[in-house]
Design a protein around this motif. Sequence first.
Motif, PDB file in Angstrom:
ATOM      1  N   TRP A   6       2.143   4.409  11.405  1.00  0.00           N
ATOM      2  CA  TRP A   6       2.420   3.756  10.132  1.00  0.00           C
ATOM      3  C   TRP A   6       1.221   2.935   9.686  1.00  0.00           C
ATOM      4  CZ3 TRP A   6       2.095  -1.345   8.790  1.00  0.00           C
ATOM      5  CH2 TRP A   6       2.665  -1.714   7.576  1.00  0.00           C
ATOM      6  N   THR A   7       1.051   2.842   8.398  1.00  0.00           N
ATOM      7  CA  THR A   7       0.206   1.822   7.800  1.00  0.00           C
ATOM      8  C   THR A   7       0.719   1.564   6.386  1.00  0.00           C
ATOM      9  OG1 THR A   7      -2.054   1.008   7.500  1.00  0.00           O
ATOM     10  CG2 THR A   7      -1.628   3.290   6.811  1.00  0.00           C
ATOM     11  N   GLY A   8       0.376   0.425   5.871  1.00  0.00           N
ATOM     12  CA  GLY A   8       0.770   0.060   4.522  1.00  0.00           C
ATOM     13  C   GLY A   8      -0.398  -0.550   3.792  1.00  0.00           C
ATOM     14  N   VAL A   9      -0.326  -0.511   2.478  1.00  0.00           N
ATOM     15  CA  VAL A   9      -1.422  -1.036   1.680  1.00  0.00           C
ATOM     16  C   VAL A   9      -0.908  -1.605   0.365  1.00  0.00           C
ATOM     17  CG1 VAL A   9      -1.918   1.181   0.559  1.00  0.00           C
ATOM     18  CG2 VAL A   9      -3.736  -0.508   0.792  1.00  0.00           C
ATOM     19  N   CYS A  10      -1.544  -2.658  -0.061  1.00  0.00           N
ATOM     20  CA  CYS A  10      -1.311  -3.258  -1.373  1.00  0.00           C
ATOM     21  C   CYS A  10      -2.461  -2.786  -2.256  1.00  0.00           C
ATOM     22  CB  CYS A  10      -1.304  -4.777  -1.230  1.00  0.00           C
ATOM     23  SG  CYS A  10      -1.460  -5.683  -2.768  1.00  0.00           S
ATOM     24  N   PRO A  11      -2.261  -1.764  -3.096  1.00  0.00           N
ATOM     25  CA  PRO A  11      -3.374  -1.235  -3.896  1.00  0.00           C
ATOM     26  C   PRO A  11      -4.129  -2.290  -4.711  1.00  0.00           C
ATOM     27  CG  PRO A  11      -1.572   0.312  -3.936  1.00  0.00           C
ATOM     28  CD  PRO A  11      -1.052  -0.951  -3.274  1.00  0.00           C
ATOM     29  N   PRO A  12      -3.445  -3.224  -5.394  1.00  0.00           N
ATOM     30  CA  PRO A  12      -4.214  -4.235  -6.119  1.00  0.00           C
ATOM     31  C   PRO A  12      -5.069  -5.116  -5.197  1.00  0.00           C
ATOM     32  CG  PRO A  12      -1.962  -4.174  -6.921  1.00  0.00           C
ATOM     33  CD  PRO A  12      -2.009  -3.327  -5.684  1.00  0.00           C
ATOM     34  N   CYS A  13      -4.610  -5.317  -3.952  1.00  0.00           N
ATOM     35  CA  CYS A  13      -5.345  -6.172  -3.006  1.00  0.00           C
ATOM     36  C   CYS A  13      -6.627  -5.526  -2.509  1.00  0.00           C
ATOM     37  CB  CYS A  13      -4.472  -6.517  -1.802  1.00  0.00           C
ATOM     38  SG  CYS A  13      -2.944  -7.363  -2.231  1.00  0.00           S
ATOM     39  N   VAL A  14      -6.666  -4.195  -2.485  1.00  0.00           N
ATOM     40  CA  VAL A  14      -7.870  -3.494  -2.010  1.00  0.00           C
ATOM     41  C   VAL A  14      -8.646  -2.889  -3.184  1.00  0.00           C
ATOM     42  CG1 VAL A  14      -6.954  -3.046   0.297  1.00  0.00           C
ATOM     43  CG2 VAL A  14      -6.614  -1.343  -1.501  1.00  0.00           C
ATOM     44  N   SER A  15      -8.353  -3.364  -4.385  1.00  0.00           N
ATOM     45  CA  SER A  15      -9.057  -2.934  -5.614  1.00  0.00           C
ATOM     46  C   SER A  15      -9.003  -1.424  -5.820  1.00  0.00           C
ATOM     47  CB  SER A  15     -10.512  -3.410  -5.599  1.00  0.00           C
ATOM     48  OG  SER A  15     -10.553  -4.808  -5.493  1.00  0.00           O
ATOM     49  N   ASP A  16      -7.827  -0.843  -5.578  1.00  0.00           N
ATOM     50  CA  ASP A  16      -7.623   0.591  -5.799  1.00  0.00           C
ATOM     51  C   ASP A  16      -7.054   0.765  -7.207  1.00  0.00           C
ATOM     52  OD1 ASP A  16      -7.022   3.279  -5.805  1.00  0.00           O
ATOM     53  OD2 ASP A  16      -5.871   3.246  -3.943  1.00  0.00           O
ATOM     54  N   ALA A  17      -7.928   0.847  -8.190  1.00  0.00           N
ATOM     55  CA  ALA A  17      -7.511   0.917  -9.592  1.00  0.00           C
ATOM     56  C   ALA A  17      -6.666   2.147  -9.892  1.00  0.00           C
ATOM     57  CB  ALA A  17      -8.728   0.889 -10.501  1.00  0.00           C
ATOM     58  N   SER A  18      -6.853   3.237  -9.144  1.00  0.00           N
ATOM     59  CA  SER A  18      -6.087   4.456  -9.411  1.00  0.00           C
ATOM     60  C   SER A  18      -4.611   4.295  -9.057  1.00  0.00           C
ATOM     61  CB  SER A  18      -6.678   5.637  -8.638  1.00  0.00           C
ATOM     62  OG  SER A  18      -6.493   5.464  -7.244  1.00  0.00           O
ATOM     63  N   ARG A  19      -4.285   3.306  -8.231  1.00  0.00           N
ATOM     64  CA  ARG A  19      -2.891   3.082  -7.828  1.00  0.00           C
ATOM     65  C   ARG A  19      -2.418   1.665  -8.178  1.00  0.00           C
ATOM     66  NH1 ARG A  19      -5.472   5.902  -3.828  1.00  0.00           N
ATOM     67  NH2 ARG A  19      -4.757   8.015  -3.635  1.00  0.00           N
ATOM     68  N   SER A  20      -3.040   1.055  -9.153  1.00  0.00           N
ATOM     69  CA  SER A  20      -2.743  -0.344  -9.472  1.00  0.00           C
ATOM     70  C   SER A  20      -1.332  -0.561 -10.013  1.00  0.00           C
ATOM     71  CB  SER A  20      -3.774  -0.897 -10.458  1.00  0.00           C
ATOM     72  OG  SER A  20      -3.734  -0.160 -11.666  1.00  0.00           O
ATOM     73  N   ALA A  21      -0.650   0.502 -10.400  1.00  0.00           N
ATOM     74  CA  ALA A  21       0.734   0.372 -10.878  1.00  0.00           C
ATOM     75  C   ALA A  21       1.696   0.070  -9.735  1.00  0.00           C
ATOM     76  CB  ALA A  21       1.170   1.646 -11.594  1.00  0.00           C
ATOM     77  N   PHE A  22       1.237   0.219  -8.488  1.00  0.00           N
ATOM     78  CA  PHE A  22       2.100   0.008  -7.323  1.00  0.00           C
ATOM     79  C   PHE A  22       1.704  -1.268  -6.601  1.00  0.00           C
ATOM     80  CE2 PHE A  22       1.930   4.590  -8.014  1.00  0.00           C
ATOM     81  CZ  PHE A  22       3.277   4.843  -8.183  1.00  0.00           C
ATOM     82  N   GLN A  23       2.713  -1.997  -6.157  1.00  0.00           N
ATOM     83  CA  GLN A  23       2.476  -3.220  -5.398  1.00  0.00           C
ATOM     84  C   GLN A  23       2.321  -2.941  -3.903  1.00  0.00           C
ATOM     85  OE1 GLN A  23       1.905  -6.234  -6.906  1.00  0.00           O
ATOM     86  NE2 GLN A  23       1.894  -4.828  -8.641  1.00  0.00           N
ATOM     87  N   TRP A  24       2.928  -1.868  -3.424  1.00  0.00           N
ATOM     88  CA  TRP A  24       2.903  -1.581  -1.990  1.00  0.00           C
ATOM     89  C   TRP A  24       3.132  -0.094  -1.771  1.00  0.00           C
ATOM     90  CZ3 TRP A  24       1.069  -3.943   2.020  1.00  0.00           C
ATOM     91  CH2 TRP A  24       1.483  -3.599   3.309  1.00  0.00           C
ATOM     92  N   ILE A  25       2.382   0.496  -0.857  1.00  0.00           N
ATOM     93  CA  ILE A  25       2.578   1.889  -0.453  1.00  0.00           C
ATOM     94  C   ILE A  25       2.590   1.934   1.067  1.00  0.00           C
ATOM     95  CG2 ILE A  25       1.679   4.246  -0.479  1.00  0.00           C
ATOM     96  CD1 ILE A  25       0.237   3.588  -3.097  1.00  0.00           C
ATOM     97  N   GLU A  26       3.588   2.604   1.615  1.00  0.00           N
ATOM     98  CA  GLU A  26       3.673   2.818   3.056  1.00  0.00           C
ATOM     99  C   GLU A  26       3.513   4.292   3.345  1.00  0.00           C
ATOM    100  OE1 GLU A  26       7.307   1.259   4.664  1.00  0.00           O
ATOM    101  OE2 GLU A  26       6.630  -0.787   4.363  1.00  0.00           O
ATOM    102  N   ILE A  27       2.849   4.599   4.452  1.00  0.00           N
ATOM    103  CA  ILE A  27       2.725   5.972   4.906  1.00  0.00           C
ATOM    104  C   ILE A  27       3.109   6.024   6.373  1.00  0.00           C
ATOM    105  CG2 ILE A  27       0.252   5.718   5.343  1.00  0.00           C
ATOM    106  CD1 ILE A  27      -0.007   8.751   4.643  1.00  0.00           C
ATOM    107  N   TYR A  28       3.925   6.999   6.688  1.00  0.00           N
ATOM    108  CA  TYR A  28       4.306   7.301   8.071  1.00  0.00           C
ATOM    109  C   TYR A  28       3.816   8.710   8.363  1.00  0.00           C
ATOM    110  CZ  TYR A  28       7.729   3.510   7.627  1.00  0.00           C
ATOM    111  OH  TYR A  28       8.336   2.303   7.424  1.00  0.00           O
ATOM    112  N   VAL A  29       3.310   8.912   9.562  1.00  0.00           N
ATOM    113  CA  VAL A  29       2.864  10.234   9.978  1.00  0.00           C
ATOM    114  C   VAL A  29       3.568  10.561  11.292  1.00  0.00           C
ATOM    115  CG1 VAL A  29       0.921  11.676  10.660  1.00  0.00           C
ATOM    116  CG2 VAL A  29       0.640   9.997   8.819  1.00  0.00           C
ATOM    117  N   GLU A  30       4.414  11.588  11.224  1.00  0.00           N
ATOM    118  CA  GLU A  30       5.170  12.044  12.399  1.00  0.00           C
ATOM    119  C   GLU A  30       4.480  13.288  12.966  1.00  0.00           C
ATOM    120  OE1 GLU A  30       9.553  13.872  13.535  1.00  0.00           O
ATOM    121  OE2 GLU A  30       8.892  13.862  11.441  1.00  0.00           O
ATOM    122  N   PRO A  31       3.999  13.230  14.205  1.00  0.00           N
ATOM    123  CA  PRO A  31       3.389  14.423  14.791  1.00  0.00           C
ATOM    124  C   PRO A  31       4.429  15.514  15.015  1.00  0.00           C
ATOM    125  CG  PRO A  31       3.368  12.598  16.360  1.00  0.00           C
ATOM    126  CD  PRO A  31       3.988  12.097  15.100  1.00  0.00           C
TER     127      PRO A  31
END
Length: 116
Positions: A78-103
């Motif tokens: 797992w990891t999560g990211v706050c797009p506005p916090c990392v200056s990701d302008a392409s995803r600035s409409a989102f406050q938080w994105i989580e990704i899970y990777v299941e092998p």
Amino acid sequence: MKIEIPADATEAKGAVRVNPQEDQYLLSFVTSTTQAKATADLLHAEDPLSSTHKGTASGEVFKHLGLPAPESLNPVQWTGVCPPCVSDASRSAFQWIEIYVEPLPSEKARVYLQAF
């Protein structure tokens, strides 16, 4: 989420859960392990994929897609990211994105994404 589904992906599923306060966007697909990690890297998270934290996704949300709750899977990264916090302008409409990777077997992985 502005996530491009890899060309080799299978079992792609997505949905939008409309809520009065904020909508939740869901996406899941199966791809190669390498491509799953590349998808996570595209989010520009400060922390890499890790199995030490399980995020905040609700099992009920992914149940809508016919999938188990990603935080209940073992193993899962797992990891999560706050797009506005990392200056990701392409995803600035989102406050938080989580990704899970299941092998999965055969160098495959199921990717779960949740954004709000």
